[in-house]
Design a protein around this motif. Sequence first.
Motif, PDB file in Angstrom:
ATOM      1  N   LEU A 121       0.829  -1.208   0.000  1.00 42.91           N
ATOM      2  CA  LEU A 121       0.000   0.000   0.000  1.00 42.91           C
ATOM      3  C   LEU A 121       0.862   1.256   0.000  1.00 42.91           C
ATOM      4  O   LEU A 121       0.648   2.173  -0.802  1.00 42.91           O
ATOM      5  N   PHE A 122       1.877   1.301   0.871  1.00 44.05           N
ATOM      6  CA  PHE A 122       2.720   2.487   0.956  1.00 44.05           C
ATOM      7  C   PHE A 122       3.645   2.610  -0.258  1.00 44.05           C
ATOM      8  O   PHE A 122       3.963   3.720  -0.690  1.00 44.05           O
ATOM      9  N   ILE A 123       4.079   1.462  -0.808  1.00 48.28           N
ATOM     10  CA  ILE A 123       4.900   1.505  -2.013  1.00 48.28           C
ATOM     11  C   ILE A 123       4.095   2.066  -3.183  1.00 48.28           C
ATOM     12  O   ILE A 123       4.589   2.830  -4.014  1.00 48.28           O
ATOM     13  N   ALA A 124       2.826   1.670  -3.252  1.00 47.50           N
ATOM     14  CA  ALA A 124       1.967   2.086  -4.359  1.00 47.50           C
ATOM     15  C   ALA A 124       1.477   3.520  -4.197  1.00 47.50           C
ATOM     16  O   ALA A 124       0.862   4.063  -5.115  1.00 47.50           O
ATOM     17  N   ALA A 125       1.732   4.117  -3.051  1.00 42.48           N
ATOM     18  CA  ALA A 125       1.288   5.495  -2.812  1.00 42.48           C
ATOM     19  C   ALA A 125       2.476   6.355  -2.388  1.00 42.48           C
ATOM     20  O   ALA A 125       2.558   6.796  -1.236  1.00 42.48           O
ATOM     21  N   PRO A 126       3.423   6.610  -3.305  1.00 41.22           N
ATOM     22  CA  PRO A 126       4.615   7.384  -2.940  1.00 41.22           C
ATOM     23  C   PRO A 126       4.292   8.799  -2.482  1.00 41.22           C
ATOM     24  O   PRO A 126       4.993   9.349  -1.644  1.00 41.22           O
ATOM     25  N   ALA A 127       3.218   9.355  -3.017  1.00 41.59           N
ATOM     26  CA  ALA A 127       2.844  10.711  -2.598  1.00 41.59           C
ATOM     27  C   ALA A 127       2.481  10.732  -1.121  1.00 41.59           C
ATOM     28  O   ALA A 127       2.768  11.707  -0.405  1.00 41.59           O
ATOM     29  N   LEU A 128       1.853   9.650  -0.637  1.00 42.45           N
ATOM     30  CA  LEU A 128       1.495   9.567   0.776  1.00 42.45           C
ATOM     31  C   LEU A 128       2.740   9.498   1.642  1.00 42.45           C
ATOM     32  O   LEU A 128       2.832  10.169   2.684  1.00 42.45           O
TER      33      LEU A 128
END
Length: 389
Positions: free
Chosen positions: A359-366
Amino acid sequence: MKNLWQRVSRKLALPLLAFALALLVSGLLVAFSDSEVLALKSSPLQMLVKAFATAGGAFAALWQGSVFDPNLTRNGYWNGFYPLSETIVAASPLILTGLSVALAFRAGLFNIGAQGQFIAGAIGASFVGFYFDLPVVIHALAAILAAVIAAGIYGGFVGLLKARTGAHEVIVTIMLNYVAGYFLLWLLSTETFLRPGRQDPLAPEVALTARLPKLFGADLRANLGFIIALAVAALVWWLLQRSTWGFRFRAVGANAVAAKTAGISVGRTTTTVMFIAGALAGLGGAVQILGSEPALTAGVGGTFGFDAITVALLGRATPIGTVFAALLFGALRAGGLEMQASTETPLDLVLVIQALVVLFIAAPALVKAIFRLKNLDQGATISSKGWNG
């Protein structure tokens, strides 16, 4: 050298920060799902101390179950590394199936069929392993070759369909996963593959002459399959970065129309990529059968083919990244059982950690927003046109 270190640091920043966030959130889940922690809600300070102790104990058990267990050193210091051996055993097929998915990603293809290709390779390796009587080394090589060819054809068929008919590889590979699974069930009911005297779907064990040698002695299951996986990862890196075919793969993945205009045969490239991707997944099946699971069963594929997608994503479709991601997942798989046994933490939490990392890898902006980073290298991402990076 300084510039190289900076580039490497930027490449590693996102996966490391994503993993740290996943551990943090998972630690909170572990702590506040514990009834003893919740019972201290009237005393926030004690509750916080207990929460840290609970989460720390769970992660300590995870480490103890995946890297080193001091309780096992009574019969020899090296026995303490039995958990690390189990991590290597779990990671070896994951490296190869992850490379299968990552290679296809780099060519703009979504190989969701690593599971079926893994099974095809396991079938080929198992058949040669128990049916033929060959000398040591030659027997193992023949079994590996059978696995690579069987799975390569299984994957190459997908590429051929896409090149000739335009069939979408995602749909075809998903369907072929089911074909491989049910074909295996039927195969294990035949006279050739069903072990004599057994009614349950279980094939004969592969001969000792076909098995991969163990790396650290008879007491530890880590075997030559891990070395094979690392060597193949280096070969895939060379293929992508230093060979003409690798350039064609990357060119088609970046822009198939431009590659075709430049004279690259997109259909041939697609078929070749899927053949190699299938062969890599099949090699993972061979490593599993010849290394740690010498008898073919209906569940031989486990979730290796599906976990490979996550491993390739976490490894950002690079061979080196895939190796480290597979080792991480192997550690989570090996250590999860110890974490459950010693701390009564649900095994499902390991799956939660894996999901949170993705999840965090797929959401670098987060990740950038949380850590207030402006120049974090986002690296490769998946778009509707394939893998960009």
